[in-house]
Design an enzyme around this catalytic site. Structure first.
Site, PDB file in Angstrom:
ATOM      1  N   CYS A 123       0.616   3.199   8.852  1.00 51.81           N
ATOM      2  CA  CYS A 123       0.373   4.457   8.155  1.00 51.81           C
ATOM      3  C   CYS A 123       0.758   4.214   6.703  1.00 51.81           C
ATOM      4  CB  CYS A 123       1.200   5.586   8.762  1.00 51.81           C
ATOM      5  SG  CYS A 123       1.006   7.167   7.897  1.00 51.81           S
TER       6      CYS A 123
ATOM      7  N   GLU B  68      -6.768   5.858   6.888  1.00 53.60           N
ATOM      8  CA  GLU B  68      -6.846   4.450   7.251  1.00 53.60           C
ATOM      9  C   GLU B  68      -8.087   3.859   6.585  1.00 53.60           C
ATOM     10  OE1 GLU B  68      -4.611   2.767   8.398  1.00 53.60           O
ATOM     11  OE2 GLU B  68      -3.350   3.977   9.728  1.00 53.60           O
TER      12      GLU B  68
END
Length: 250
Positions: free
Chosen positions: A2, A114
């Site tokens: 993340c 992402e």
């Protein structure tokens, strides 16, 4: 992993959602649709209060810096490299195990980003990456699992407000099918019925704590391509999470 997320929920909503006394909350922060490592954003923790005789942990809303600086670190800059902790090893790694045992938190995000490698090659000769925004479909808040720690600056006196640095890491795991086609890692989450036990600093049963977090449920996340403007950490507006047409995603 993340590496970026959006933190846009109002202080009022966070206090209501996590049942936190406003007196145990830091000031409101402006919405940030592009939180990057070393930035500060609101997190939920629980501590046994020192100002009363009550021994029950009390929830707090605190604005903490992303990138964990362990209490034993000689240089706080190490935090920039410790933004994530792997769920598989967080309970045993020297940098994380004490935090996981009694300093767990919830990071309430609106969504996270992402990047997926494309067939297009950049000037560096490496594939360009297309950013995707991933957010919950049934809620405005995705409660991510994390850990935090306190670091004492030895060069400052006790009365200096900057003497203590409080930082955090996000716990990650293998991606579910919702995210796996984009990236092989994703953040862990904590469902509402587990919040109390997860946040409780007196709950030091590591195996039990590990059982309280899990990847977001299959089908609970929406994923779509967004502008490459998110690559610029100086940009933080709402336009970053607007979907772009498939033909514009490369």
């Amino acid at each position: 992993m993340c590496g970026r997320y959006a933190s846009t929920t109002s202080r009022k909503t966070l206090l209501e959602t996590f049942e936190i006394d406003p007196e145990r909350a830091d000031p409101e922060m402006a919405p940030d649709y592009n939180v990057a490592p070393t930035k500060t954003s609101p997190v939920v923790i629980a501590r046994v209060p020192k100002d009363t005789d009550d021994e029950q942990p009390q929830r707090q809303l605190r604005n903490l810096k992303w990138g964990l600086t362990p209490f034993w670190a000689k240089d706080p800059k190490i935090g920039a490299r410790m933004i994530n902790a792997r769920a598989e090893t967080v309970h045993g790694k020297p940098a994380y195990r004490q935090c996981f045992k009694s300093r767990r938190l919830i990071l309430p995000v609106s969504g996270f980003y992402e990047w997926f490698p494309t067939d297009e090659v950049g000037k560096s000769g490496k594939p360009l990456k297309q950013p995707y925004y991933i957010h919950p479909t049934e809620s405005d808040i995705l409660p991510l699992a994390g850990i935090f720690d306190f670091w004492r600056n030895p060069d400052l006196p006790d009365e200096d407000p900057d003497a203590w640095l409080v930082t955090f890491s996000v716990i990650t795991t293998n991606s579910t099918d919702d995210v796996g086609h984009i990236h092989d890692r994703m953040p862990m989450s904590v469902v509402s019925e587990n919040w109390a036990d997860w946040l409780d600093p007196t709950n030091t049963d590591v195996d039990y704590a590990r059982s309280l977090m899990a990847p977001p449920a299959p089908g609970s996340l929406a994923t779509y391509p967004v502008s490459k403007a998110v690559n610029n950490v100086r940009k933080s507006g709402e336009n970053l999470v607007k979907p772009i047409a498939a033909e514009d995603a490369h």
